[in-house]
Design a protein around this motif. Structure first.
Motif, mmCIF file in Angstrom:
data_model
loop_
_atom_site.group_PDB
_atom_site.id
_atom_site.type_symbol
_atom_site.label_atom_id
_atom_site.label_comp_id
_atom_site.label_asym_id
_atom_site.label_seq_id
_atom_site.Cartn_x
_atom_site.Cartn_y
_atom_site.Cartn_z
ATOM 1 N N VAL A 50 37.130 77.231 -31.318
ATOM 2 C CA VAL A 50 38.353 75.744 -31.182
ATOM 3 C C VAL A 50 38.203 75.730 -29.726
ATOM 4 C CG1 VAL A 50 40.665 75.358 -30.436
ATOM 5 C CG2 VAL A 50 40.145 76.522 -32.830
ATOM 6 N N ALA A 51 37.326 76.160 -29.229
ATOM 7 C CA ALA A 51 36.677 76.670 -27.332
ATOM 8 C C ALA A 51 35.313 75.557 -27.843
ATOM 9 C CB ALA A 51 37.103 77.859 -26.397
ATOM 10 N N ARG A 52 34.943 76.243 -28.667
ATOM 11 C CA ARG A 52 33.585 75.839 -28.592
ATOM 12 C C ARG A 52 33.471 74.245 -28.978
ATOM 13 N NH1 ARG A 52 31.486 79.445 -32.352
ATOM 14 N NH2 ARG A 52 30.659 80.837 -30.072
ATOM 15 N N TYR A 53 34.492 74.339 -30.112
ATOM 16 C CA TYR A 53 34.401 72.309 -30.502
ATOM 17 C C TYR A 53 34.966 71.571 -29.293
ATOM 18 C CZ TYR A 53 36.555 67.956 -32.569
ATOM 19 O OH TYR A 53 37.176 66.748 -32.769
ATOM 20 N N GLN A 54 35.794 72.004 -28.659
ATOM 21 C CA GLN A 54 36.653 71.594 -27.424
ATOM 22 C C GLN A 54 34.966 71.516 -26.295
ATOM 23 O OE1 GLN A 54 38.835 69.696 -26.998
ATOM 24 N NE2 GLN A 54 40.478 70.590 -28.950
ATOM 25 N N GLU A 55 34.433 72.860 -26.382
ATOM 26 C CA GLU A 55 33.458 72.302 -24.507
ATOM 27 C C GLU A 55 32.427 71.439 -25.318
ATOM 28 O OE1 GLU A 55 31.046 75.260 -22.332
ATOM 29 O OE2 GLU A 55 32.723 75.534 -23.874
ATOM 30 N N ASP A 56 32.077 71.505 -27.136
ATOM 31 C CA ASP A 56 30.499 71.379 -27.066
ATOM 32 C C ASP A 56 30.667 69.913 -28.093
ATOM 33 O OD1 ASP A 56 29.210 73.576 -25.824
ATOM 34 O OD2 ASP A 56 28.942 74.461 -27.439
ATOM 35 N N GLY A 57 31.683 70.110 -28.721
ATOM 36 C CA GLY A 57 31.752 69.017 -29.445
ATOM 37 C C GLY A 57 31.481 68.826 -30.859
ATOM 38 N N ALA A 58 31.012 69.998 -31.404
ATOM 39 C CA ALA A 58 30.765 70.431 -32.605
ATOM 40 C C ALA A 58 30.874 71.744 -32.332
ATOM 41 C CB ALA A 58 29.274 69.502 -32.650
ATOM 42 N N VAL A 59 30.946 72.459 -33.092
ATOM 43 C CA VAL A 59 31.124 73.363 -34.237
ATOM 44 C C VAL A 59 30.003 74.402 -35.570
ATOM 45 C CG1 VAL A 59 33.357 73.590 -34.611
ATOM 46 C CG2 VAL A 59 32.099 76.012 -33.947
ATOM 47 N N HIS A 60 30.120 75.077 -36.118
ATOM 48 C CA HIS A 60 29.614 75.120 -36.791
ATOM 49 C C HIS A 60 30.897 76.293 -37.704
ATOM 50 C CE1 HIS A 60 26.951 78.248 -39.876
ATOM 51 N NE2 HIS A 60 27.282 76.660 -41.102
ATOM 52 N N LEU A 61 30.982 75.847 -38.661
ATOM 53 C CA LEU A 61 32.325 76.932 -39.403
ATOM 54 C C LEU A 61 31.308 77.413 -40.686
ATOM 55 C CD1 LEU A 61 35.314 74.616 -38.267
ATOM 56 C CD2 LEU A 61 34.873 76.420 -37.188
ATOM 57 N N PRO A 62 30.837 78.641 -40.817
ATOM 58 C CA PRO A 62 30.461 78.375 -42.091
ATOM 59 C C PRO A 62 31.876 78.961 -43.182
ATOM 60 C CG PRO A 62 30.379 80.557 -40.511
ATOM 61 C CD PRO A 62 31.177 79.792 -39.888
ATOM 62 N N GLY A 63 31.678 78.249 -44.408
ATOM 63 C CA GLY A 63 32.037 79.037 -45.473
ATOM 64 C C GLY A 63 33.592 78.747 -46.142
ATOM 65 N N LEU A 64 34.038 77.884 -45.042
ATOM 66 C CA LEU A 64 35.274 77.019 -45.390
ATOM 67 C C LEU A 64 35.799 76.370 -46.657
ATOM 68 C CD1 LEU A 64 36.352 76.820 -41.301
ATOM 69 C CD2 LEU A 64 36.463 78.822 -43.019
ATOM 70 N N PHE A 65 34.816 75.746 -47.584
ATOM 71 C CA PHE A 65 34.357 75.198 -48.479
ATOM 72 C C PHE A 65 34.010 75.234 -49.084
ATOM 73 C CE2 PHE A 65 35.799 72.381 -44.972
ATOM 74 C CZ PHE A 65 36.804 72.000 -44.871
ATOM 75 N N SER A 66 33.965 76.747 -49.515
ATOM 76 C CA SER A 66 33.127 77.628 -50.953
ATOM 77 C C SER A 66 33.127 77.146 -51.931
ATOM 78 C CB SER A 66 32.695 78.707 -50.192
ATOM 79 O OG SER A 66 31.687 79.183 -49.304
ATOM 80 N N ASP A 67 34.977 77.101 -52.319
ATOM 81 C CA ASP A 67 35.480 76.761 -53.556
ATOM 82 C C ASP A 67 35.037 75.363 -53.702
ATOM 83 O OD1 ASP A 67 36.311 79.450 -53.521
ATOM 84 O OD2 ASP A 67 37.784 79.865 -52.825
ATOM 85 N N TRP A 68 34.741 74.339 -53.034
ATOM 86 C CA TRP A 68 34.972 73.015 -53.510
ATOM 87 C C TRP A 68 33.647 73.056 -53.712
ATOM 88 C CZ3 TRP A 68 39.431 69.456 -53.609
ATOM 89 C CH2 TRP A 68 40.145 70.869 -53.519
ATOM 90 N N VAL A 69 33.280 73.537 -53.294
ATOM 91 C CA VAL A 69 31.108 72.373 -53.799
ATOM 92 C C VAL A 69 30.742 72.349 -54.601
ATOM 93 C CG1 VAL A 69 28.939 73.537 -53.905
ATOM 94 C CG2 VAL A 69 30.203 74.231 -51.879
ATOM 95 N N GLU A 70 31.590 72.981 -56.303
ATOM 96 C CA GLU A 70 31.500 72.912 -57.610
ATOM 97 C C GLU A 70 31.887 71.784 -57.403
ATOM 98 O OE1 GLU A 70 29.036 73.324 -59.434
ATOM 99 O OE2 GLU A 70 28.302 74.535 -58.008
ATOM 100 N N PRO A 71 33.122 71.203 -57.781
ATOM 101 C CA PRO A 71 34.107 69.703 -58.354
ATOM 102 C C PRO A 71 33.410 69.288 -56.939
ATOM 103 C CG PRO A 71 35.545 71.702 -57.513
ATOM 104 C CD PRO A 71 34.308 72.222 -57.066
ATOM 105 N N LEU A 72 33.201 68.960 -56.135
ATOM 106 C CA LEU A 72 32.587 67.947 -54.728
ATOM 107 C C LEU A 72 31.236 67.256 -55.226
ATOM 108 C CD1 LEU A 72 33.878 68.917 -51.315
ATOM 109 C CD2 LEU A 72 33.954 66.540 -52.835
#
Length: 271
Positions: free
Chosen positions: A13-35
């Motif tokens: 959260v702090a990185r998003y607030q400071e840099d304006g962008a952040v990499h969040l790995p793996g949070l949407f893995s369950d949605w890859v095939e449906p998407l």
């Protein structure tokens, strides 16, 4: 405030607030095939806002579409039942999140069309600070395949810049000042990027963060991305003659809160 996604650390959260962008790995893995299935349907039959980005002279295809959730059950399920609303709320510090829209971005192998340096907010029919995009990769993406690049901390610049047309014709918000030449002065404009992301990874970024990407220089690998745009507590509707339009009239006027069924509250979920 309701509890937000426990999957995101305070450091992220702090990185998003400071840099304006952040990499969040793996949070949407369950949605890859449906998407991927939903993307296949869209490529076969695009929606009314489907378009080809880039110049006519650019080799390859850079396909985009928006508001797919309004006509495709797979995208509808993703935006309303996926973790995006809670993740965006945690990053923005919002008490609730509304969906602004979903955005498909497919760079086919060999697609030359770049994503030009830009801020998102000058394109949009909204005002506010709590505006967050969640850019979710459905394929491995590296620096040759169209990885996002950001100017670190640019989400806190006071200036809104002219919004370049992705077809390289007439700019949106043309009354604004042009962006500076980011690539010409890397010391003044430090770039934040990543070597690679995996399917299901997310890059979250603020709507004022200056960002862009190359074309897809891979000869066989696609770059399929679904980016959802989220609104927090302070966002209101903005009427302007030169912004990208929603898929239909939301029934709002300048300065109205975003109370429309086109912009549903997704988090916290209704009882």
């Amino acid at each position: 405030m309701p509890a937000c996604s426990p999957l995101i650390s305070d450091t992220e959260v702090a990185r998003y607030q400071e840099d304006g962008a952040v990499h969040l790995p793996g949070l949407f893995s369950d949605w890859v095939e449906p998407l991927r299935d939903a993307v296949r349907r869209n490529l076969e039959q695009p929606g009314p806002l489907g378009t080809r980005y880039g110049k006519s002279s650019h080799a390859g295809t850079f396909h985009g579409d928006r508001y797919m959730w309004t006509f495709d059950a797979g995208f509808h399920d993703y935006v309303l039942n996926g973790p995006g609303g809670a993740i965006a709320a945690r990053l923005m510090g919002a008490t609730r999140t509304r969906l602004f829209y979903d955005h498909l971005l497919v760079k086919e192998p060999g697609s030359e069309a770049p994503t030009p340096w830009h801020q998102d907010l000058p394109y949009w029919c909204v005002r506010g600070d709590q505006l967050c995009s969640l850019w979710v990769a459905l394929d491995p993406v590296d620096r040759d395949g169209g990885m996002l690049r950001f100017v670190r901390g640019s989400h806190r610049w006071p200036t809104h810049f002219r919004a370049p047309d992705f077809q390289f014709k007439t700019d949106y918000a043309s009354e604004l000042a042009p962006l500076p030449d980011i690539d010409a002065d890397p010391e003044r404009y430090p770039v934040l990027t990543w070597e690679h992301v995996e399917p299901g990874d997310c890059i979250a970024f603020h709507a004022m963060a200056v960002h862009g990407a190359s074309g897809n220089r891979h000869g066989k690998r696609r770059r399929r991305v679904i980016s959802t745009r989220w609104m927090g507590d302070d966002v209101t509707y903005r009427e302007h003659p030169n912004v990208t339009r929603p898929i239909r009239d939301p029934g709002l006027r300048d300065g109205d809160p975003m109370d429309s069924d086109l912009f549903p509250v997704v988090w916290p979920a209704a009882d």
